[in-house]
Design an enzyme around this catalytic site. Sequence first.
Site, PDB file in Angstrom:
ATOM      1  N   ARG A  21      -1.700  -9.970  -5.975  1.00  0.00           N
ATOM      2  CA  ARG A  21      -1.524 -11.267  -5.325  1.00  0.00           C
ATOM      3  C   ARG A  21      -2.577 -12.291  -5.772  1.00  0.00           C
ATOM      4  O   ARG A  21      -2.291 -13.488  -5.854  1.00  0.00           O
ATOM      5  CB  ARG A  21      -1.615 -11.110  -3.800  1.00  0.00           C
ATOM      6  CG  ARG A  21      -0.509 -10.283  -3.165  1.00  0.00           C
ATOM      7  CD  ARG A  21       0.686 -11.139  -2.768  1.00  0.00           C
ATOM      8  NE  ARG A  21       1.724 -10.368  -2.094  1.00  0.00           N
ATOM      9  CZ  ARG A  21       1.896 -10.316  -0.785  1.00  0.00           C
ATOM     10  NH1 ARG A  21       1.093 -10.996   0.020  1.00  0.00           N
ATOM     11  NH2 ARG A  21       2.874  -9.603  -0.262  1.00  0.00           N
ATOM     12  N   ASP A  53       3.927 -21.161  11.043  1.00  0.00           N
ATOM     13  CA  ASP A  53       3.391 -20.240  10.037  1.00  0.00           C
ATOM     14  C   ASP A  53       1.952 -20.633   9.732  1.00  0.00           C
ATOM     15  O   ASP A  53       1.559 -21.794   9.915  1.00  0.00           O
ATOM     16  CB  ASP A  53       4.226 -20.261   8.758  1.00  0.00           C
ATOM     17  CG  ASP A  53       4.014 -19.010   7.907  1.00  0.00           C
ATOM     18  OD1 ASP A  53       4.772 -18.044   8.076  1.00  0.00           O
ATOM     19  OD2 ASP A  53       3.057 -19.002   7.099  1.00  0.00           O
TER      20      ASP A  53
END
Length: 290
Positions: free
Chosen positions: A32, A140
């Site tokens: 990532r 979020d």
Amino acid sequence: MTPLDYEFLRRLLKERSGLDLSTDKQYLVESRLLPLARRVGLGTITELVVKMKSGAEQLTSDVVQAMTTNETFFFRDKIPFDHLRDPILPTLVQSRAMRHSIRIWSAACSTGQEPYSIAMCLREFGPMLSGWRTEIVATDLSQDVLEKARAGLYSQFEVQRGLPIQLLVKHFSQTGEMWQLNADIRSMVQHRQLNLLQDFSHLGKFDVIFCRNVLIYFDQETKISIFERLARMLEPDGYLMLGAAESVVGITDAFRPCSDRRGLYQLNPARMARPGGAATLAGLKVAAAR
């Protein structure tokens, strides 16, 4: 990436997002974060960590977002949306007949497929909700995914995952190689940035809370805290929807499962009847330890 780098990142992610990485997830961090490091002109994770330690707050925020962006797709797992159609919405239409309003929260909404799936379910009810105020709040941690969600613009691959063709034709318009949700569906959803580790009481009460596939990344104490606060956000006869791999069992007595409805919960009447209503966080920890 050195073991010390990994420990630094583990502590940072736990503190900032609640993400609880085990000791064997170094490969995930590298997959990532290496692209992010290269994007900002750094060659290794170690260089990334050094720059973060120097006080690069925007870079630190980018790292957290890169590690907490989770997969999502339209009508994911199907069953929660079957529950929404029946029994949730028919029950709420009856119980909210006087006030003519329904509030739904999609927590950790990522790029918006979940709240827009909820919006399309509400539209299916048509005349039953005519004149009602239906409010969907989507939150979020990542501002980047919220911007994508607000745009409602999805690739061919994204709309092919879980979205029935009749809903694609009905609610989307093709824009080049992309598909954009029509404005009437987009307008049903309010997008807000929110960290579940922080206070979210300002959002107000909800009739339904979708909090799916996010708690699995938290440790036990964080789950207890979030469940306790979710219980205070839910109307007494409201519904909590969890992911297929998530459960309240052994964590909290604030909720009870709905019979034969996998992933669907309501507030526990036994706990609500206690003096003072909801149990304290300390009480929940004792219950979870039993």
